[in-house]
Design a protein around this motif. Structure first.
Motif, mmCIF file in Angstrom:
data_model
loop_
_atom_site.group_PDB
_atom_site.id
_atom_site.type_symbol
_atom_site.label_atom_id
_atom_site.label_comp_id
_atom_site.label_asym_id
_atom_site.label_seq_id
_atom_site.Cartn_x
_atom_site.Cartn_y
_atom_site.Cartn_z
ATOM 1 N N PHE A 288 0.827 -1.204 0.000
ATOM 2 C CA PHE A 288 0.000 0.000 0.000
ATOM 3 C C PHE A 288 0.865 1.260 0.000
ATOM 4 O O PHE A 288 0.555 2.245 -0.681
ATOM 5 N N VAL A 289 1.959 1.232 0.753
ATOM 6 C CA VAL A 289 2.801 2.419 0.874
ATOM 7 C C VAL A 289 3.871 2.490 -0.215
ATOM 8 O O VAL A 289 4.126 3.555 -0.777
ATOM 9 N N HIS A 290 4.510 1.336 -0.530
ATOM 10 C CA HIS A 290 5.734 1.375 -1.328
ATOM 11 C C HIS A 290 5.604 0.840 -2.757
ATOM 12 O O HIS A 290 6.488 1.128 -3.581
ATOM 13 N N MET B 236 -9.829 3.709 9.701
ATOM 14 C CA MET B 236 -8.977 3.311 8.577
ATOM 15 C C MET B 236 -8.073 4.496 8.278
ATOM 16 O O MET B 236 -8.329 5.273 7.353
ATOM 17 N N PRO B 237 -7.007 4.676 9.055
ATOM 18 C CA PRO B 237 -6.289 5.953 9.039
ATOM 19 C C PRO B 237 -5.361 6.195 7.855
ATOM 20 O O PRO B 237 -5.001 7.334 7.584
ATOM 21 N N ASN B 238 -4.950 5.141 7.180
ATOM 22 C CA ASN B 238 -3.989 5.307 6.090
ATOM 23 C C ASN B 238 -4.700 5.288 4.749
ATOM 24 O O ASN B 238 -5.346 4.303 4.388
ATOM 25 N N ARG B 239 -4.577 6.391 4.030
ATOM 26 C CA ARG B 239 -5.355 6.579 2.805
ATOM 27 C C ARG B 239 -4.464 6.887 1.609
ATOM 28 O O ARG B 239 -3.386 7.445 1.758
ATOM 29 N N ARG B 240 -4.965 6.520 0.450
ATOM 30 C CA ARG B 240 -4.380 6.965 -0.815
ATOM 31 C C ARG B 240 -5.478 7.647 -1.620
ATOM 32 O O ARG B 240 -6.595 7.129 -1.715
ATOM 33 N N ARG B 241 -5.137 8.790 -2.206
ATOM 34 C CA ARG B 241 -6.122 9.524 -2.998
ATOM 35 C C ARG B 241 -6.354 8.825 -4.335
ATOM 36 O O ARG B 241 -5.444 8.240 -4.936
ATOM 37 N N VAL B 242 -7.608 8.896 -4.784
ATOM 38 C CA VAL B 242 -8.024 8.217 -6.013
ATOM 39 C C VAL B 242 -8.873 9.160 -6.855
ATOM 40 O O VAL B 242 -9.722 9.891 -6.326
ATOM 41 N N GLU B 243 -8.638 9.138 -8.142
ATOM 42 C CA GLU B 243 -9.542 9.786 -9.095
ATOM 43 C C GLU B 243 -10.454 8.698 -9.661
ATOM 44 O O GLU B 243 -10.006 7.838 -10.420
ATOM 45 N N THR C 277 -7.106 -7.255 2.115
ATOM 46 C CA THR C 277 -7.577 -5.876 2.014
ATOM 47 C C THR C 277 -7.079 -5.236 0.729
ATOM 48 O O THR C 277 -7.792 -4.468 0.083
ATOM 49 N N LEU C 278 -5.846 -5.553 0.347
ATOM 50 C CA LEU C 278 -5.234 -5.028 -0.881
ATOM 51 C C LEU C 278 -4.649 -6.199 -1.654
ATOM 52 O O LEU C 278 -3.934 -7.019 -1.084
#
Length: 335
Positions: free
Chosen positions: A69-71, A106-113, A136-137
């Motif tokens: 999710f992060v890297h 769910m504190p960790n987010r990635r922005r999505v269009e 989850t991912l």
């Protein structure tokens, strides 16, 4: 070329994620995931320390999800989010921005269009199985072309395989149980949508109400926008409440204006029931909460009512939608 990822989130987060443009994962005890070392081993150690009761076999799987999710997600990668709150398949692109919202579950987010939102009935059952992963991912591989065709995108690059072999039994069992329920819902919705015309769906709804103990009649076929079914509790229909029913054989989302139109037909002692194979917008659900004489039945609820009264249905409908009783584990997969 972009990779294609699938994401699962709690139903409670669905409206916000779609409207505000993000996807999120949990594990709040870990804090901001960007502050953990940029290696899988560092993430495993952080997970083990923050969640000492987590099963040993789940640690590498959880750490793999967090690390990816992060890297591993890149700006421009495609994300597929099957949202339970409205039974839609949401397809978008990651913009590259990562956020930490410490007050959120769910504190960790990635922005999505978001590029498009589609009913589950638009996709093959095997494609829906693929995005029913217990993770989850996860990366989407087999049915990439089917999903990307909906938003006119080309084939992606391939992400590395997830570490899933040691996932715990409860997580896998919970996913299988959930998929069994969702598959049945998809099957019933598909049969109703493809096997009935709009007018026949009104008769189906009236028959369902009769199986539930109401007296119901279908209104004259006057076109879209009117009251489709009248239901009541007494045989002659003189005693309140009188229930006016609007039926929509659609699998997309119903908005507040259509629900308000039905409310506008009510007189004294009358109630409104809206029935659809699809879902309702946040504004429509808010209207339902504030209007005690309004009920909204979406596709998932309709399937549940149908199954609860299946034995009472006429042979015609049981032939159209053949079901048999089965038992599945009542296990909810943990995030």
């Amino acid at each position: 070329m972009s990779a294609v990822w699938g994401v699962h989130m709690p139903e409670s987060l669905g409206f916000d994620a779609v409207e505000q443009g993000f996807v999120a994962i949990g594990w709040p005890e870990l804090g901001d995931l960007r502050q953990i070392g940029a290696s899988r081993e560092a993430v495993k150690a952080a997970v083990a320390e923050a969640y000492p009761d987590l099963k040993e076999g789940s640690i590498p799987v959880t750490a793999g999800v967090l690390f990816r999710f992060v890297h591993e997600i890149e700006a421009g990668d495609v994300v597929i989010y099957p949202s339970k709150h409205d039974r839609q398949v949401n397809i978008g692109r990651f913009t590259g921005e990562i956020e930490h919202v410490p007050v959120d579950e769910m504190p960790n987010r990635r922005r999505v269009e978001w590029l498009g939102h589609f009913p589950r009935s638009d996709f093959s059952q095997s494609a829906l199985y693929e995005i029913g992963s217990f993770l989850t991912l996860f990366s989407v591989r087999t049915h990439v072309a089917e999903f990307l065709a909906k938003v006119a995108l080309a084939s992606p690059r391939q992400a590395e395989a997830e570490e899933v072999a040691s996932a715990d039994d409860d997580s896998v069992t919970g996913t299988v149980s959930r998929q069994a329920v969702e598959t049945t819902q998809d099957f019933v919705v598909r049969r109703l949508h493809n096997g009935l015309s709009g007018f026949e769906f009104e008769h189906f709804t009236a028959h369902l109400l009769e199986c539930m103990g109401y007296t119901a009649r279908v209104s004259e076929k006057t076109g879209d926008g009117g009251v489709d079914v009248i239901a009541h509790t007494d045989e002659l229909g003189f005693e309140p409440p009188i229930i006016k029913v609007q039926c929509k054989r659609r699998t997309d989302q119903i908005g507040e204006p259509e629900v308000s139109q039905l409310l506008g037909t009510l007189g004294e002692g009358e109630c409104a029931l809206f029935v659809t194979l699809g879902s309702y917008s946040r504004a429509a659900r808010a209207l339902e909460r504030n209007r005690p004489k309004l009920r909204l039945i979406d596709g998932e609820q309709l399937v549940r009512l149908f199954m609860e009264n299946y034995a009472k249905f006429s042979a015609r409908y049981r032939t159209l939608i053949p079901l048999r009783q089965a038992y599945i584990p009542d296990v909810v997969a943990e995030e």
